[in-house]
Write a protein that holds these residues in place. Structure first.
Motif, mmCIF file in Angstrom:
data_model
loop_
_atom_site.group_PDB
_atom_site.id
_atom_site.type_symbol
_atom_site.label_atom_id
_atom_site.label_comp_id
_atom_site.label_asym_id
_atom_site.label_seq_id
_atom_site.Cartn_x
_atom_site.Cartn_y
_atom_site.Cartn_z
ATOM 1 N N UNK A 123 0.831 -1.205 0.000
ATOM 2 C CA UNK A 123 0.000 0.000 0.000
ATOM 3 C C UNK A 123 0.863 1.252 0.000
ATOM 4 N N UNK A 124 1.903 1.248 0.827
ATOM 5 C CA UNK A 124 2.794 2.409 0.880
ATOM 6 C C UNK A 124 3.483 2.628 -0.466
ATOM 7 N N UNK A 125 3.927 1.537 -1.074
ATOM 8 C CA UNK A 125 4.600 1.632 -2.373
ATOM 9 C C UNK A 125 3.634 2.131 -3.453
ATOM 10 N N UNK A 126 2.439 1.593 -3.452
ATOM 11 C CA UNK A 126 1.463 1.945 -4.485
ATOM 12 C C UNK A 126 1.062 3.414 -4.411
ATOM 13 N N UNK A 127 1.049 3.975 -3.202
ATOM 14 C CA UNK A 127 0.664 5.380 -3.050
ATOM 15 C C UNK A 127 1.728 6.340 -3.569
ATOM 16 N N UNK A 128 2.986 5.926 -3.493
ATOM 17 C CA UNK A 128 4.058 6.848 -3.899
ATOM 18 C C UNK A 128 4.646 6.534 -5.270
ATOM 19 N N UNK A 129 4.363 5.340 -5.779
ATOM 20 C CA UNK A 129 4.895 4.940 -7.079
ATOM 21 C C UNK A 129 4.011 5.469 -8.206
ATOM 22 N N UNK A 130 4.600 6.156 -9.159
ATOM 23 C CA UNK A 130 3.838 6.722 -10.266
ATOM 24 C C UNK A 130 4.049 5.943 -11.554
#
Length: 379
Positions: free
Chosen positions: A262-269
């Motif tokens: 979840x943390x990765x998905x929120x910051x990964x574009x």
């Protein structure tokens, strides 16, 4: 948090969380790569009271019979992100209960308190080469010779096998089948005991795993745990909590992987927006969250049955299999969401993905669990 936990449980949880944050998380990557953690971590865990949870106060323990205190501590230890560390530090939880329950009083008093203080390490030795989950047909034999048993045979895949001081060992003292099995407490320094080299594993790198060898190993008869030829019942009793613990490890491994994803998905574009902007990613994360929640809550229900004095063999087997299946799915999807970074050793989801696999094998394989469930439902 769940309604299953009291204020006391939460205080213990916070203590365990602080222990992991202070003594483990700053070093865990280094320990994983090294394939072991420092032995003095046992002493620190003992000083923090974490090793004594679930054991009698008169032997140096705290919270005997309080299943949810053990659940709270187990969950927080998994915040280390290393199943291997938890398995190694917690090998006493499968090796020591038979000793605390059924060993001779003088043996209990000599062995249990130092282990709970972290001064000594205890382990369980049941699995044999070629035997796997077929406990009833184990081959290691113990023959009584005066005031000693003479033990010959070997064990494999033993957690803490390299450095444990005491081993609760399943041996054959009688005829074939489960009726001829006993438990002996064997010390590392007893004549005829040796261990092989450290085994290399797919996951759980921070735990030491080894083979054990017994060649005319002389074990005093007072080291018999419980009655002779009654060891199988003790092993099965031990398995119930071990399987509950593996279910906890499974849903916590999945939960940590979900949080990382979840943390990765929120910051990964990708394509000009975070990947949570894509419905396919959001729905994947929702499915992962749902599965983790259900696995955790059903495991809590099993713990509640145990707390009430029940013997939920079927339910715990179901909880283990379901939680492990969730763990394998969630860690796989977490790696996928991370893309190439998920395949890198510096990514926590890579470790979690590797560590997940052993959970469907340890404590009885998925297939063995299904056979147990089948018998319980009348198949």
């Amino acid at each position: 948090m769940s309604d299953y936990f009291s204020d006391t449980h939460e205080q213990v949880r916070q203590s365990a969380r602080k222990f992991i944050a202070t003594h483990v998380l700053p070093y865990i990557d280094e320990w994983e790569e090294a394939g072991e953690f420092p032995r003095d971590l046992y002493l620190k865990a003992g000083d923090a009271g974490l090793l004594g949870v679930g054991f009698p106060e008169n032997l140096g323990g705290v919270g005997e019979g309080d299943v949810f205190m053990k659940v709270a501590v187990s969950e927080e230890l998994m915040r280390s992100t290393s199943g291997g560390l938890v398995a190694g530090l917690g090998s006493l939880d499968i090796g020591l209960p038979p000793v605390a329950k059924w060993a001779q009083p003088e043996v209990k008093e000599a062995i249990v308190p130092p282990v709970l203080r972290g001064e000594k390490i205890a382990a369980l030795a049941v699995t044999e080469p070629g035997g796997g989950s077929d406990v009833a047909n184990l081959k290691t034999r113990a023959v009584k010779d005066g005031d000693h048993y003479i033990v010959n045979g070997s064990k494999t895949f033993i957690t803490s096998g390299m450095r444990a001081d005491h081993f609760t060992v399943a041996v054959r003292t009688g005829g074939e089948g489960h009726g001829g099995i006993s438990l002996l407490l064997i010390d590392r320094d007893m004549p005829g005991f040796s261990n092989g080299k450290k085994l290399k594993k797919m996951g759980w790198w921070a735990s030491d795993t080894a083979e054990l060898f017994f060649e005319d190993c002389r074990v005093p008869v007072n080291r018999l745990i419980g009655a002779e030829n009654a060891g199988f019942i003790a092993i099965m009793s031990n398995f119930l909590f071990e399987r509950l613990s593996l279910a906890i490890m499974a849903y916590m491994t999945a939960e940590i992987a979900l949080e990382a994803a979840m943390a990765w998905a929120k910051q990964r574009e990708a394509f000009g927006r975070s990947i949570t902007g894509f419905q396919v990613t959001r729905h994947k994360l929702v499915d992962m969250a749902t599965q983790v929640e259900v696995a955790r809550e059903y495991t809590y229900r099993c713990a509640a049955l145990m707390q009430a004095g029940k013997n939920p063999i079927k339910q715990v087997a179901m909880a283990k299999n379901f939680a492990v299946e969730v763990c394998e799915k969630v860690t796989r999807e977490a790696v996928q969401i991370h893309g190439g970074m998920g395949y890198m050793r510096e990514s926590v989801v890579e470790r979690l993905y590797r560590d997940a696999k052993i959970l469907s094998i340890g404590g009885g394989t998925d297939e063995i669990m299904k056979e147990l469930i089948g018998k319980q439902v009348g198949l």
